[in-house]
Design a protein around this motif. Structure first.
Motif, PDB file in Angstrom:
ATOM      1  N   ALA A 350       0.824  -1.219   0.000  1.00 38.71           N
ATOM      2  CA  ALA A 350       0.000   0.000   0.000  1.00 38.71           C
ATOM      3  C   ALA A 350       0.857   1.267   0.000  1.00 38.71           C
ATOM      4  N   THR A 351       1.989   1.239   0.703  1.00 39.88           N
ATOM      5  CA  THR A 351       2.818   2.450   0.811  1.00 39.88           C
ATOM      6  C   THR A 351       3.226   2.973  -0.566  1.00 39.88           C
ATOM      7  N   PHE A 352       3.753   2.076  -1.410  1.00 40.82           N
ATOM      8  CA  PHE A 352       4.200   2.522  -2.741  1.00 40.82           C
ATOM      9  C   PHE A 352       3.026   2.694  -3.701  1.00 40.82           C
ATOM     10  N   ALA A 353       1.986   1.870  -3.537  1.00 37.53           N
ATOM     11  CA  ALA A 353       0.816   1.998  -4.413  1.00 37.53           C
ATOM     12  C   ALA A 353       0.139   3.348  -4.169  1.00 37.53           C
ATOM     13  N   ARG A 354       0.156   3.794  -2.920  1.00 43.00           N
ATOM     14  CA  ARG A 354      -0.456   5.097  -2.593  1.00 43.00           C
ATOM     15  C   ARG A 354       0.287   6.213  -3.322  1.00 43.00           C
ATOM     16  N   ARG A 355       1.598   6.032  -3.460  1.00 45.55           N
ATOM     17  CA  ARG A 355       2.396   7.052  -4.153  1.00 45.55           C
ATOM     18  C   ARG A 355       1.899   7.227  -5.595  1.00 45.55           C
ATOM     19  N   SER A 356       1.686   6.108  -6.290  1.00 42.12           N
ATOM     20  CA  SER A 356       1.282   6.236  -7.704  1.00 42.12           C
ATOM     21  C   SER A 356      -0.185   6.653  -7.833  1.00 42.12           C
ATOM     22  N   LEU A 357      -1.013   6.258  -6.858  1.00 47.76           N
ATOM     23  CA  LEU A 357      -2.414   6.705  -6.887  1.00 47.76           C
ATOM     24  C   LEU A 357      -2.511   8.193  -6.548  1.00 47.76           C
ATOM     25  N   ASP A 358      -1.725   8.632  -5.560  1.00 45.93           N
ATOM     26  CA  ASP A 358      -1.723  10.067  -5.220  1.00 45.93           C
ATOM     27  C   ASP A 358      -1.255  10.882  -6.421  1.00 45.93           C
ATOM     28  N   GLN A 359      -0.254  10.355  -7.113  1.00 45.65           N
ATOM     29  CA  GLN A 359       0.234  11.042  -8.304  1.00 45.65           C
ATOM     30  C   GLN A 359      -0.908  11.211  -9.313  1.00 45.65           C
ATOM     31  N   MET A 360      -1.685  10.129  -9.483  1.00 44.82           N
ATOM     32  CA  MET A 360      -2.826  10.194 -10.406  1.00 44.82           C
ATOM     33  C   MET A 360      -3.821  11.266  -9.959  1.00 44.82           C
ATOM     34  N   LEU A 361      -4.108  11.320  -8.665  1.00 41.88           N
ATOM     35  CA  LEU A 361      -5.105  12.282  -8.177  1.00 41.88           C
ATOM     36  C   LEU A 361      -4.609  13.713  -8.348  1.00 41.88           C
ATOM     37  N   GLN A 362      -3.286  13.898  -8.238  1.00 45.75           N
ATOM     38  CA  GLN A 362      -2.727  15.242  -8.435  1.00 45.75           C
ATOM     39  C   GLN A 362      -2.827  15.696  -9.879  1.00 45.75           C
ATOM     40  N   LEU A 363      -2.751  14.724 -10.803  1.00 46.94           N
ATOM     41  CA  LEU A 363      -2.768  15.075 -12.230  1.00 46.94           C
ATOM     42  C   LEU A 363      -4.047  15.781 -12.643  1.00 46.94           C
ATOM     43  N   ALA A 364      -5.145  15.369 -12.030  1.00 43.89           N
ATOM     44  CA  ALA A 364      -6.444  15.917 -12.435  1.00 43.89           C
ATOM     45  C   ALA A 364      -6.483  17.401 -12.126  1.00 43.89           C
TER      46      ALA A 364
END
Ligand code: 13P
Ligand code: SF4
Length: 364
Positions: A350-364
């Motif tokens: 979850a720690t690293f997966a959150r990084r890539s999901l947070d990145q996605m949420l920032q893109l919007a």
């Protein structure tokens, strides 16, 4: 990710639909604000009517992360969506998938061993610090973690162009998985040519490519596809245009490039719903996506002609596994203080997966 589902207790198997419906309403009342039900647009009507929030993958991921008061989030969708919800919520919130067998056949087309093998092979050929991995949200949590570790991003059908543009500002190439079609359609939409892309087949050495082709390519697209959207073809579009002059064709970008190019518009499930809903009465729409969504649109807009491009019924069989009896069972267990079918992503993933999901949420 293939997950096992224990058989439903006998009591729930033969319950009449009206009783299931009434008991779901009752259980929701008892659980009150402790419970939130999320429903993806592909869910059947008898599930969607109980959803507190409906949406596409992107919206539901955002919704899940912004419900701090809910103790239980029951996700009526598929496994990767529930995993993303668990990653984006604090440990105190419990995410439940009513039927653990509700997976996604596309997400199963790339696993962590195959992706690591691909990465190692690329390392042997090039400087991988210049390759940015982008995973479609339709992927297992450990793939999202891999992408997070390598400085990449998750994308959805809503923000794939922004994600790929972002990736190409950080590197020279994109490794896009698991859906080759969304990757190709996005690259073309951004002005690249299909000849800038190669397909990586995980079952062949170097993905079935020469070292030179991999070095030249701007996009390395994973050989994955959606079994529902690969049913749509250009012949169906031609037939719809011949039978309904003036018809508008809108498809999901998981369809092939040929289908997307032959259509008038393409976009996420929410985009499809928006354009069809906002169109004037009297217009006709041929839609290339899952049948539950199309049939609901047709019912909600009787003044428009709305039909699925595929004359055979094309449901997503895994979304369909969320039968109301599974939802009822999960809710009645919660009323009794028991949690069934919790989706829980281990911390180290979850720690690293959150990084890539947070990145996605920032893109919007
Ligand atoms: P959306 O994000 O557009 O809802 O798509 C999810 C999906 O699985 C489509 O097949
Ligand atoms: Fe997966 Fe296709 Fe079903 Fe979407 S429609 S959940 S991509 S199998």
């Amino acid at each position: 990710m293939k997950t096992r589902q224990a058989p439903l207790p006998e009591f729930y198997v033969g319950l009449p639909e009206v009783e299931i419906d009434a008991r779901i309403i009752e259980a929701k009342k008892k659980l009150s604000s402790r419970l939130v039900i999320l429903g993806h647009h592909y869910q059947r009507d008898s599930i969607i009517r109980h959803a507190d929030f409906r949406g596409d993958s992107y919206k539901l991921a955002k919704d899940a992360g912004s419900l701090p008061d809910a103790e239980y989030i029951v996700f009526c969708g598929v496994h990767f969506m529930a995993e993303s919800a668990d990653i984006l919520t604090p440990p105190s919130q419990v995410v439940i998938l009513p039927n653990m067998a509700a997976g996604c056949s596309m997400a199963d087309m790339a696993n962590i061993f195959q992706v690591r093998n691909c990465w190692r092979a690329l390392e042997g050929l090039m400087d991988v610090s210049k390759v940015v991995p982008v995973t479609y949200i339709n992927s297992a949590a450990n793939l999202k973690a891999f992408v997070g570790e390598q400085g990449g991003t998750v994308c959805t059908s809503t923000n794939a162009p922004a994600a790929v543009e972002w990736a190409l500002q950080r590197g020279e190439k994109v490794l896009f998985f698991p859906d080759q079609h969304l990757g190709r359609n996005t690259g073309v939409r951004l002005g690249y040519d299909p000849s800038d892309m190669v397909v990586w087949d995980p079952f062949r050495p170097l993905g079935g490519n020469s070292a030179e082709a991999l070095e030249r390519a701007k996009f390395i697209l994973w050989k994955g596809h959606c079994s529902v959207h690969s049913r749509f073809n250009v012949g169906q579009i031609e037939k719809a245009r011949a039978e309904f002059p003036g018809v508008n064709v809108v498809v999901h970008p998981e369809c092939s490039l040929e289908v997307v190019e032959a259509s008038d518009d393409n976009g996420s499930t929410s985009h499809i719903i928006k354009v069809v809903s906002e169109a004037p009465p009297g217009t006709s729409w041929a839609v290339g996506t899952e049948i539950n969504l199309v049939q609901r649109l047709a019912k909600e807009h009787p003044g428009k002609t709305i039909f699925c491009l595929d004359p055979q019924i094309c449901p997503c069989s895994t979304m369909y596994r969320i039968h109301p009896s599974f939802l009822l069972y999960a809710l009645e267990e919660l009323v009794e203080g028991r949690v069934v079918n919790q989706v829980s992503v281990p911390d180290e993933v979850a720690t690293f997966a959150r990084r890539s999901l947070d990145q996605m949420l920032q893109l919007a």
